[in-house]
Design an enzyme around this catalytic site. Structure first.
Site, short mmCIF file in Angstrom:
data_model
loop_
_atom_site.label_atom_id
_atom_site.label_comp_id
_atom_site.label_asym_id
_atom_site.label_seq_id
_atom_site.Cartn_x
_atom_site.Cartn_y
_atom_site.Cartn_z
N ASP A 1 51.94 41.82 47.08
CA ASP A 1 52.02 42.77 46.24
C ASP A 1 51.60 42.17 44.76
OD1 ASP A 1 53.26 45.02 44.74
OD2 ASP A 1 54.73 43.88 44.48
N PHE A 2 51.42 42.85 43.76
CA PHE A 2 51.01 42.49 42.45
C PHE A 2 52.28 42.34 41.60
CE2 PHE A 2 49.31 42.72 38.33
CZ PHE A 2 48.82 41.52 38.14
N ASP A 3 52.96 43.70 40.98
CA ASP A 3 53.96 43.67 40.04
C ASP A 3 55.25 43.14 40.66
OD1 ASP A 3 52.84 45.34 37.62
OD2 ASP A 3 52.06 46.14 39.44
N ASP B 1 57.91 42.49 46.54
CA ASP B 1 59.23 42.68 45.83
C ASP B 1 59.91 43.93 45.69
OD1 ASP B 1 57.54 43.63 43.78
OD2 ASP B 1 59.10 43.44 42.35
#
Ligand SMILES: [Mg+2]
Length: 256
Positions: free
Chosen positions: A14-16, A202
């Site tokens: 995932d990124f953020d 997250d």
């Protein structure tokens, strides 16, 4: 980790909140150049696939990561891309007009709520409320749900994320299915026998991927303190994700 015959490794992230610290505004989030360099190195390693699986629109996540040769899933996996190819979920494409109309009405109705950010991402939308005063959040939630009720039944759904309400087409799709589809497209049928997967995320939307990939490798939730998760392991923050990537890059690229 790798079973007999599993000579590929896919590192899906995932990124953020996983690769980059969350900021007040999504546009202010920056990928640390050190992490970008690690992803680039891993992406160029033989038999290693790197994929970023994000709630952001595909163009947006590509721009933030800035690497050409890796795999991407945008809009929670409704759009997939790799070097030279893109795929979009058909039913989600058909709902694009409903998402846009819903965003227009929400922008109008929420214009007096301080700090709110309504983001039309094409195949989905986000109503960010990180900067909204706590006392206004209940009103904001009510207005979003009211607007969803004006849409033809069964077409759009709301999903809660970290200080954001996601508005998604009501299709049977999630980050877990997207991750599997991405690997199938990149490696072909039977990829499960040839590829071990590390998935790191997250947020609540990453839980679908933890479940979908439970038999394929290692799943890791990023959270500052222990919490219920379908992931097998937990790390505390973006810095620890960086150390994990360093370790993986070390194993995969060290000839000894
Ligand atoms: Mg996240």
């Amino acid at each position: 980790m790798a079973g007999a015959g599993r000579d590929h490794l896919a590192v899906l992230l995932d990124f953020d909140g996983t690769l980059a610290e969350i900021a007040d505004r999504p546009d202010d989030v920056r990928l640390d150049p050190r992490l970008r360099a690690l992803l680039e190195r891993l992406g160029h390693t033989p038999r290693v696939l790197v994929g970023i699986i994000s709630g952001r629109a595909l163009d947006d996540i590509r721009r933030h990561v800035g690497l050409e040769h890796i795999l991407y899933a945008g809009n929670h996996g409704l759009e997939l891309a790799g070097p030279g190819w893109t795929l979009a979920h058909d039913a989600a494409v058909e709902a694009r007009g409903l998402v846009a109309a819903c965003c227009d009405r929400l922008s109008l109705r929420l214009r007096d709520v301080r700090g709110v950010l309504v983001e039309n991402k094409g195949l989905s939308a986000s109503v960010h409320f990180r900067l909204v005063p706590r006392k206004s959040v209940t009103t904001l939630r009510r207005i979003v749900l009211e607007e969803l009720e004006r849409v033809p039944p069964g077409r759009l759904v709301a999903r809660e994320g970290k200080m954001v309400l996601e508005i998604l087409p009501a299709v049977d799709w999630d980050k877990g299915r997207a991750a599997r589809r991405l690997l199938e497209h990149a490696l072909g049928d039977g990829w499960e026998a040839r590829c071990s997967v590390v998935y790191v995320g997250d947020d609540s939307t990453d839980e679908d991927a933890f479940v979908a990939l439970a038999e394929n490798g290692i799943t890791i939730r990023v959270a500052p303190y222990p919490q219920p998760t379908a992931a097998r392991y937990q790390v505390r923050n973006v810095e620890e994700v960086g150390r994990l990537l360093e370790a993986i890059a070390g194993w995969m690229t060290d000839p000894t």
